[in-house]
Write an enzyme that holds these catalytic residues in place. Structure first.
Site, PDB file in Angstrom:
ATOM      1  N   GLU A 148       0.794  -1.232   0.000  1.00 28.32           N
ATOM      2  CA  GLU A 148       0.000   0.000   0.000  1.00 28.32           C
ATOM      3  C   GLU A 148       0.830   1.287   0.000  1.00 28.32           C
ATOM      4  O   GLU A 148       0.679   2.113   0.889  1.00 28.32           O
ATOM      5  CB  GLU A 148      -0.919   0.021   1.235  1.00 28.32           C
ATOM      6  CG  GLU A 148      -1.907  -1.104   1.262  1.00 28.32           C
ATOM      7  CD  GLU A 148      -2.760  -1.112   2.529  1.00 28.32           C
ATOM      8  OE1 GLU A 148      -3.963  -1.296   2.417  1.00 28.32           O
ATOM      9  OE2 GLU A 148      -2.195  -0.949   3.634  1.00 28.32           O
TER      10      GLU A 148
HETATM   11  C1  TNX Z   1      -4.574  -3.906   4.591  1.00 33.66           C
HETATM   12  S1  TNX Z   1      -3.096  -6.374   4.120  1.00 33.66           S
HETATM   13  C2  TNX Z   1      -3.278  -3.750   5.068  1.00 33.66           C
HETATM   14  C3  TNX Z   1      -3.071  -3.363   6.469  1.00 33.66           C
HETATM   15  C4  TNX Z   1      -4.366  -3.183   7.199  1.00 33.66           C
HETATM   16  C5  TNX Z   1      -5.333  -4.263   6.781  1.00 33.66           C
HETATM   17  C6  TNX Z   1      -6.621  -4.263   7.532  1.00 33.66           C
HETATM   18  C7  TNX Z   1      -1.963  -5.364   3.960  1.00 33.66           C
HETATM   19  C8  TNX Z   1      -0.745  -5.864   3.370  1.00 33.66           C
HETATM   20  N1  TNX Z   1      -2.172  -4.094   4.361  1.00 33.66           N
HETATM   21  O1  TNX Z   1      -2.299  -2.194   6.537  1.00 33.66           O
HETATM   22  O2  TNX Z   1      -4.118  -3.257   8.562  1.00 33.66           O
HETATM   23  O3  TNX Z   1      -5.614  -4.092   5.420  1.00 33.66           O
HETATM   24  O4  TNX Z   1      -7.393  -5.379   7.218  1.00 33.66           O
END
Ligand code: TNX
Length: 531
Positions: free
Chosen positions: A342
């Site tokens: 992300e």
């Molecule tokens: C996505 S899964 C994220 C996390 C959040 C999560 C909550 C991922 C690699 N990144 O930063 O905590 O969703 O479900």
């Protein structure tokens, strides 16, 4: 195959109660002899299990644990310390050389063993004794978890239970894991968890033969491990958490203790420091590694994707080097997790450049890189792993000969709600009831990602809504054992109708262990309190 026979015998017993509500009804009214819970309810389901139907083995005050081979003694101790409090039995540990005969629990390490992996084991129980054999201590330890589940649930009690007969049914089991990596991730960054709490989590992983604890040690809200060369990371970076609580961090001694505790249970700790995004806590401590106009300060919200290291600054890589060097030196496992998820504020080439530098640094300190699926956009080394979570980007890893760890959010995310009215959890990926987490095949889930491309299955527990270990367990149980079986048991040995009945018998164990759980309406729990 013997396992099929056992499994079919179980399902056959239930076939008379086809509709789900009738299964519950039949379960409650039928004498225990006619339904699955009267037989062993081992989770994950073993490769093969034959229930002999002959007399069980009875543990008495005279029963010794015979350890054949020095390396078996450590595992024998684990078994003894598990069983002594509840049984009140001495369970002496004796070397095989003592020539003691008579009824015993024998743990044997055999180099010539025909078993397939370090974690494989054979278990034979007759009225005359128990013989557990494996080629490695890890296999003996996994076998002990089976033995534990063959004993009455009260074996988990911390207090002596006077009236229980400590009987182990006569069985012949051969068992081997489907995948080498069966893990869970705990996000100690959004909310901090103490060493004691993490140990409780490790205990439950071990019970279900899981072998990886992935610790998400840093995120925008907190940096949770002391780095001697960068003291501000914890002085400034650890002081808050989601919602504004005081946060916290592990000292080096804390981390070493977690690694030791996990290792004793043949669980490998995989540390993650998320980068180049999810780095607000790092940047608030070392602002020179940021090139954002937005100044970083402690953050207690839950937005994602907005923070990033400056990918052109030497200072960023100096910090990354310090972090990876110090944590790698404290980590016996082969992997370092660099996060990589992300990053919404970098261009693709900037992101790729950063990940490739991070991969080099991880290699320099003797580790292999693992990262969330986005890292597969970079040129991976064949030893690296991409952790699939929300798309098919991880598939890019295969062209480099790298493998994939399966954590599809719709199946494995322990932080998703069970149903609309769940008080804890999120919903962005899915609503996940127990059957959803159980009923899927990692090898057919994503087109183009097959059995041989997959290193295993991991269940992440993100902690935006999880403030303490009680909440963590409520989300994890019973989806964690479901996912443990997805990772361990061969696909042809897994059936939901069989699993749900076995799972129902496990809640008394969790109650003895002080582990709360979601009383899913999909599971025919025993009685009203689960006992
Ligand atoms: C996505 S899964 C994220 C996390 C959040 C999560 C909550 C991922 C690699 N990144 O930063 O905590 O969703 O479900």
């Amino acid at each position: 195959m013997t396992s099929s026979r056992t499994t079919f015998a179980r399902v056959g017993g239930l076939a008379r109660c086809l509709a789900p509500f009738l299964v519950v009804a039949c379960h409650n009214v039928a004498p225990v002899t006619s339904v699955a819970p009267s037989g062993p309810s081992v989770i994950p389901a073993p490769t093969s299990m034959r229930v002999e139907g002959t007399a069980p083995f009875l543990i008495t005050a005279a029963t010794p644990i015979v350890a054949e081979g020095d390396a078996a003694v450590g595992v024998a101790r684990s078994l003894a310390s598990l069983m002594r409090p509840s049984t009140g039995m001495p369970l002496r540990i004796v070397p095989a050389a003592d020539g003691s005969s008579g009824p015993a629990i024998q743990l044997a390490l055999r180099a010539d063993s025909s078993v397939a992996t370090d974690e494989s084991y054979d278990l034979v129980v007759t009225s005359a004794g128990v013989r557990l054999s494996a080629s490695r201590p890890a296999g003996l330890f996994r076998g002990i978890q089976t033995l534990r589940q063959l004993l009455p649930a009260g074996v988990e009690s911390h207090m002596k239970l006077g009236s229980t007969a400590w009987a182990i049914p006569a069985v012949t089991i051969k068992d081997s894991p489907r995948f080498p990596w069966r893990g869970a991730m705990l996000d100690v960054a959004r909310h901090f968890f103490t060493v004691k709490e993490v140990k409780q989590f490790i205990d439950v992983l071990a019970l279900y033969k899981m072998n990886v604890l992935h610790l998400h040690l840093s995120d925008d809200q907190g940096f949770r491990i002391a780095i001697a060369s960068r003291p501000r990371l914890t002085e400034i970076g650890s002081v808050t958490q989601v919602g504004g609580g005081e946060g916290g961090f592990y000292t080096k001694a804390d981390y070493a203790e977690l690694v030791r505790y996990a290792g004793e249970r043949f669980v490998t700790v995989v540390p993650e420091v998320d980068m180049p995004g999810h780095t607000n806590a790092v940047l608030s401590a070392y602002p020179s590694a940021s090139c954002s106009v937005r100044s970083s300060s402690p953050y207690a919200g839950t937005d994602v994707g907005w923070s990033t290291f400056c990918v052109d600054s030497a200072e960023s890589y100096a910090i990354v080097d310090d972090i990876i060097r110090e944590i790698s030196a404290m980590t016996p496992g082969a992997y370092f997790h660099v996060g990589g998820d992300e990053v919404h504020t970098l261009k693709r080439d900037q992101y790729v450049k950063f990940v490739e530098r991070a991969q080099e640094i991880v290699g320099k300190y003797g580790k292999r890189m693992i990262g969330w699926e986005e890292v597969a956009k970079a040129r991976l080394q064949p030893t690296s792993i991409a952790q699939l979570w929300t798309s098919d980007t991880a598939r890019l890893a295969l062209q480099y000969g790298a493998k994939i760890l399966m954590s599809p959010a719709k199946k494995t995310y322990l932080d998703m709600k069970y149903n609309r009215s769940s008080t804890l959890g999120l919903t962005w990926a899915a609503i996940i009831e127990v059957q959803d987490s159980y009923d899927w095949d990692p090898a057919t889930y994503v087109t183009g990602v097959g059995e041989g491309d997959i290193v295993g299955v991991e269940a992440p527990l993100w902690s935006e809504t999880v403030r303490n270990i009680g909440s963590a367990f409520w989300l994890a149980m019973p989806r964690l054992p479901a996912l443990a079986e997805v990772g361990w048991s061969a696909q042809q040995n897994r059936r939901w109708e069989d699993f749900r009945v076995r799972l129902a018998t496990h809640s008394p164990r969790w109650e003895y262990l002080g582990v709360g759980y979601h009383r899913s309406p999909q599971i025919p729990w025993l009685g009203t309190t689960g006992r």
